[in-house]
Design a protein around this motif. Structure first.
Motif, short mmCIF file in Angstrom:
data_model
loop_
_atom_site.label_atom_id
_atom_site.label_comp_id
_atom_site.label_asym_id
_atom_site.label_seq_id
_atom_site.Cartn_x
_atom_site.Cartn_y
_atom_site.Cartn_z
N CYS A 281 0.83 -1.21 0.00
CA CYS A 281 0.00 0.00 0.00
C CYS A 281 0.86 1.26 0.00
CB CYS A 281 -0.91 -0.02 1.22
SG CYS A 281 -1.79 1.51 1.52
N ALA A 282 1.98 1.21 0.72
CA ALA A 282 2.85 2.37 0.86
C ALA A 282 3.85 2.50 -0.30
CB ALA A 282 3.61 2.30 2.19
N GLY A 283 3.80 1.57 -1.25
CA GLY A 283 4.68 1.65 -2.41
C GLY A 283 6.08 1.09 -2.18
N LEU A 284 6.23 0.26 -1.16
CA LEU A 284 7.52 -0.35 -0.86
C LEU A 284 7.58 -1.77 -1.40
CD1 LEU A 284 7.71 0.74 2.89
CD2 LEU A 284 8.96 1.75 0.97
N ASP A 285 8.77 -2.33 -1.48
CA ASP A 285 8.91 -3.76 -1.80
C ASP A 285 8.26 -4.56 -0.68
OD1 ASP A 285 10.35 -3.28 -4.11
OD2 ASP A 285 12.31 -3.51 -3.13
N GLN A 286 7.48 -5.54 -1.05
CA GLN A 286 6.78 -6.37 -0.06
C GLN A 286 7.68 -7.52 0.38
OE1 GLN A 286 3.28 -6.46 -2.82
NE2 GLN A 286 2.19 -6.44 -0.87
N ASP A 287 8.72 -7.18 1.15
CA ASP A 287 9.68 -8.20 1.56
C ASP A 287 9.39 -8.75 2.96
OD1 ASP A 287 10.49 -6.06 3.13
OD2 ASP A 287 12.51 -5.94 2.27
N GLY A 288 8.46 -8.14 3.69
CA GLY A 288 8.13 -8.63 5.02
C GLY A 288 9.18 -8.32 6.07
N ILE A 289 10.08 -7.40 5.76
CA ILE A 289 11.13 -7.00 6.69
C ILE A 289 10.97 -5.51 6.99
CG2 ILE A 289 13.63 -6.73 7.01
CD1 ILE A 289 13.95 -9.12 5.05
N VAL A 290 11.02 -5.16 8.27
CA VAL A 290 10.92 -3.75 8.66
C VAL A 290 12.33 -3.17 8.67
CG1 VAL A 290 10.10 -2.11 10.38
CG2 VAL A 290 8.93 -4.30 10.09
N GLY A 291 12.65 -2.44 7.61
CA GLY A 291 13.93 -1.75 7.50
C GLY A 291 13.70 -0.25 7.58
N ASP A 292 14.70 0.53 7.19
CA ASP A 292 14.62 1.99 7.32
C ASP A 292 13.40 2.59 6.64
OD1 ASP A 292 16.96 2.09 8.81
OD2 ASP A 292 18.23 2.62 7.11
N TYR A 293 13.17 2.25 5.37
CA TYR A 293 12.05 2.84 4.63
C TYR A 293 10.71 2.44 5.24
CZ TYR A 293 15.34 4.20 0.98
OH TYR A 293 16.39 4.76 0.30
N THR A 294 10.58 1.19 5.67
CA THR A 294 9.33 0.74 6.28
C THR A 294 9.09 1.48 7.60
OG1 THR A 294 9.49 -1.40 5.20
CG2 THR A 294 8.01 -1.25 7.08
N TRP A 295 10.14 1.64 8.41
CA TRP A 295 9.98 2.38 9.67
C TRP A 295 9.52 3.81 9.39
CZ3 TRP A 295 9.08 0.66 14.18
CH2 TRP A 295 9.71 -0.46 14.71
N ILE A 296 10.16 4.45 8.44
CA ILE A 296 9.81 5.85 8.15
C ILE A 296 8.33 5.96 7.79
CG2 ILE A 296 10.14 7.71 6.46
CD1 ILE A 296 13.15 6.85 6.45
#
Length: 116
Positions: free
Chosen positions: A88-103
């Motif tokens: 939904c947020a336009g990120l790779d759906q890798d299932g890992i919470v990294g920098d971009y996912t946290w932001i």
């Protein structure tokens, strides 16, 4: 000659600085709606503890639909919800919470109009 050399050095410096791309650091701003931790390490399936509770809580604020149990265990349900959020947020759906996912989790969980 000296002006030519200075111009050349300036052009090289500009070219070098304009091609450097830095990855974003995790946002210092975290969702204060979720009081479990302000730490933002990489989080993935199998992880446990307060940081997983933070992820689960922020996902609950960021997604419409059923809420996750905030139990601190990163299992299949958390992974499914995380991948849904990442898509939904336009990120790779890798299932890992990294920098971009946290932001984006931080941003979505506190902004009323940003709900997936």
């Amino acid at each position: 000659m000296r002006k030519t050399l200075l111009s050349l050095l300036g052009a090289v410096a500009l070219a070098v600085t304009s091609t450097v791309v830095l990855a974003p650091a995790a946002s210092a701003e975290y969702s204060k709606l979720c009081p479990y931790t302000s730490a933002q390490p990489i989080v993935k399936r199998g992880d446990t503890g307060a940081v997983v509770k933070q992820v689960q809580c922020e996902l609950n604020y960021s997604l419409s639909g059923p809420n996750l149990d905030v139990d601190g265990k990163f299992g299949p349900a958390t992974e499914v919800q995380l991948k849904w959020f990442q898509g939904c947020a336009g990120l790779d759906q890798d299932g890992i919470v990294g920098d971009y996912t946290w932001i984006l989790l931080n941003r979505y969980s506190v902004a009323p109009g940003n709900v997936c």
